[in-house]
Design an enzyme around this catalytic site. Structure first.
Site, mmCIF file in Angstrom:
data_model
loop_
_atom_site.group_PDB
_atom_site.id
_atom_site.type_symbol
_atom_site.label_atom_id
_atom_site.label_comp_id
_atom_site.label_asym_id
_atom_site.label_seq_id
_atom_site.Cartn_x
_atom_site.Cartn_y
_atom_site.Cartn_z
ATOM 1 N N TYR A 1 0.823 -1.219 0.000
ATOM 2 C CA TYR A 1 0.000 0.000 0.000
ATOM 3 C C TYR A 1 0.857 1.270 0.000
ATOM 4 O O TYR A 1 0.332 2.375 0.016
ATOM 5 C CB TYR A 1 -1.055 -0.006 1.105
ATOM 6 C CG TYR A 1 -0.592 -0.288 2.516
ATOM 7 C CD1 TYR A 1 0.353 0.509 3.134
ATOM 8 C CD2 TYR A 1 -1.162 -1.325 3.247
ATOM 9 C CE1 TYR A 1 0.745 0.282 4.441
ATOM 10 C CE2 TYR A 1 -0.788 -1.580 4.551
ATOM 11 C CZ TYR A 1 0.171 -0.771 5.145
ATOM 12 O OH TYR A 1 0.554 -1.008 6.433
ATOM 13 N N LYS B 1 5.085 4.270 4.887
ATOM 14 C CA LYS B 1 5.729 3.285 4.002
ATOM 15 C C LYS B 1 6.022 3.910 2.640
ATOM 16 O O LYS B 1 7.026 3.590 2.003
ATOM 17 C CB LYS B 1 4.846 2.048 3.838
ATOM 18 C CG LYS B 1 4.591 1.255 5.129
ATOM 19 C CD LYS B 1 5.783 0.453 5.575
ATOM 20 C CE LYS B 1 5.416 -0.521 6.705
ATOM 21 N NZ LYS B 1 6.599 -1.173 7.299
HETATM 22 P P1 NAP Z 1 5.372 -7.236 14.709
HETATM 23 O O1 NAP Z 1 5.752 -8.579 15.183
HETATM 24 O O2 NAP Z 1 4.391 -6.436 15.507
HETATM 25 O O3 NAP Z 1 6.721 -6.408 14.508
HETATM 26 C C1 NAP Z 1 6.922 -5.072 14.818
HETATM 27 C C2 NAP Z 1 8.254 -4.982 15.545
HETATM 28 O O4 NAP Z 1 8.658 -3.605 15.620
HETATM 29 C C3 NAP Z 1 8.189 -5.504 16.976
HETATM 30 O O5 NAP Z 1 9.283 -6.383 17.184
HETATM 31 C C4 NAP Z 1 8.346 -4.268 17.850
HETATM 32 O O6 NAP Z 1 9.081 -4.600 19.033
HETATM 33 C C5 NAP Z 1 9.150 -3.357 16.927
HETATM 34 N N1 NAP Z 1 8.937 -1.927 17.215
HETATM 35 C C6 NAP Z 1 7.750 -1.271 17.221
HETATM 36 N N2 NAP Z 1 7.952 0.023 17.505
HETATM 37 C C7 NAP Z 1 9.292 0.179 17.673
HETATM 38 C C8 NAP Z 1 10.128 1.287 17.976
HETATM 39 N N3 NAP Z 1 9.610 2.511 18.152
HETATM 40 N N4 NAP Z 1 11.461 1.094 18.082
HETATM 41 C C9 NAP Z 1 11.991 -0.144 17.888
HETATM 42 N N5 NAP Z 1 11.263 -1.230 17.587
HETATM 43 C C10 NAP Z 1 9.924 -1.074 17.488
HETATM 44 O O7 NAP Z 1 4.747 -7.290 13.232
HETATM 45 P P2 NAP Z 1 5.241 -8.007 11.876
HETATM 46 O O8 NAP Z 1 4.024 -8.492 11.226
HETATM 47 O O9 NAP Z 1 6.368 -8.945 12.151
HETATM 48 O O10 NAP Z 1 5.776 -6.757 11.029
HETATM 49 C C11 NAP Z 1 7.148 -6.591 10.687
HETATM 50 C C12 NAP Z 1 7.281 -5.652 9.499
HETATM 51 O O11 NAP Z 1 6.616 -6.196 8.354
HETATM 52 C C13 NAP Z 1 6.680 -4.274 9.708
HETATM 53 O O12 NAP Z 1 7.501 -3.314 9.069
HETATM 54 C C14 NAP Z 1 5.338 -4.363 8.995
HETATM 55 O O13 NAP Z 1 4.855 -3.094 8.588
HETATM 56 C C15 NAP Z 1 5.752 -5.216 7.813
HETATM 57 N N6 NAP Z 1 4.616 -5.874 7.148
HETATM 58 C C16 NAP Z 1 3.966 -6.903 7.772
HETATM 59 C C17 NAP Z 1 2.897 -7.530 7.141
HETATM 60 C C18 NAP Z 1 2.153 -8.673 7.797
HETATM 61 O O14 NAP Z 1 1.103 -9.079 7.268
HETATM 62 N N7 NAP Z 1 2.634 -9.255 8.884
HETATM 63 C C19 NAP Z 1 2.488 -7.094 5.865
HETATM 64 C C20 NAP Z 1 3.162 -6.044 5.250
HETATM 65 C C21 NAP Z 1 4.243 -5.447 5.907
HETATM 66 P P3 NAP Z 1 8.906 -3.794 20.438
HETATM 67 O O15 NAP Z 1 7.448 -3.773 20.735
HETATM 68 O O16 NAP Z 1 9.736 -4.615 21.381
HETATM 69 O O17 NAP Z 1 9.480 -2.427 20.220
#
Ligand code: NAP
Length: 268
Positions: A146, A161
């Protein structure tokens, strides 16, 4: 497993959970020394336990990527432990679904701060050091499809993004002469604990979302991690400013798919 990243030092933001941990595992099993950084010690400790159980040389540092000075200190401590960072994965993010008119300034600032500012602060810190040290390196930004289309319900994340996509291309050009490649991976829906909780907790919403994926399933964490692995590998040595979309076709136009399916059932 191919140990093509033997001895390389990787820093993965948000590396204690979900896709970040999957990427850390993939790169670690390929021989890299893996540093993970995020805000919550509990997430980092779980991540470290997982990585070390796979015999990966792993290290964790608490840092909020929204704060440039915390990012600089985190990179210092990774360098002290493993040596200079060769590979940075900007994966940390926050996201939740909200009508744009109800999104608070704090919610906006927090998501944009993590995704856009955080990716820049980390890239700047690692890129600056690579240039000073005269070393080559690679950065991969985890975005979302997106970034091109916008994403109703997630104006904060989509806007951030899109900014990271522009940053990817800009840094790719600025830093090409220093041997620093900058690319992006755009995952489709992957059932991580974080994404499932924030984006499709409602089972109907989950089904609707799945119906939008031509391949008819969620992506696997490993499928995204392998795409990242390719982009940081020597095999992608001439690839920079690119985005590898890993989304089962979700972001491709598919409005006529139902009509095509109907025609298939009734060929005459
Ligand atoms: P997730 O497990 O919630 O990962 C987010 C991570 O970011 C967590 O480990 C969190 O750890 C860390 N984080 C959040 N705020 C932070 C900050 N201010 N400073 C440092 N670390 C921070 O979700 P995920 O699905 O694995 O997503 C990972 C990436 O993939 C993201 O960029 C997301 O936008 C992208 N993405 C995911 C999907 C999907 O369907 N899963 C689809 C498209 C894109 P703490 O809480 O310990 O800080």
């Amino acid at each position: 497993m191919n140990r093509d990243l033997q001895g390389r030092v990787v820093l993965i933001t948000g590396g204690g959970t979900g896709l970040g941990l999957g990427i850390a595992t993939e790169l670690g099993l390929s021989g890299a020394k893996v540093a993970i950084a995020s805000r919550k010690e509990a997430n980092l400790n779980n991540g470290l336990t997982h990585l070390r159980s796979r015999s990966i040389d792993a290290f964790a540092v608490v840092a909020d990527v929204r704060e440039a000075d915390e990012v600089a200190k985190a990179v210092d401590s990774v360098e002290a432990r493993f040596g200079p960072v060769d590979i940075l994965i900007n994966n940390a993010a926050g996201n939740f679904v909200v009508p744009a008119e109800r999104l608070s300034p704090h919610g906006w600032t927090s998501v944009v701060g993590t995704v856009l500012n955080g990716s820049f602060f980390c890239s700047r810190e690692v890129g600056r050091r690579l240039i000073q040290q005269g070393r080559h390196g690679s950065i991969v930004n985890i975005i979302a499809a997106y970034a091109w289309t916008g994403g109703a319900g997630t104006v904060h994340s989509a806007s951030a993004k899109a900014g990271v996509l522009a940053m990817t291309k800009t840094l790719a050009v600025e830093w090409a002469q220093f041997g620093i490649r900058v690319n992006a991976v755009a995952p489709g829906p992957v059932e991580t604990e974080g994404a499932s909780r924030q984006l499709w907790a409602d089972p109907d919403e989950r089904e609707r979302l799945l119906a939008e994926v031509p391949m008819g399933r969620f992506g696997q964490v490993e499928e995204v991690a392998q795409a990242v692995h390719f982009l940081v590998s020597d095999g992608a040595g001439f690839v920079t400013g690119a985005t590898l979309t890993v989304d089962g076709g979700e972001s491709l136009p598919h409005a006529r798919l139902e009509v095509v399916d109907k025609l298939r059932k009734n060929p005459s």
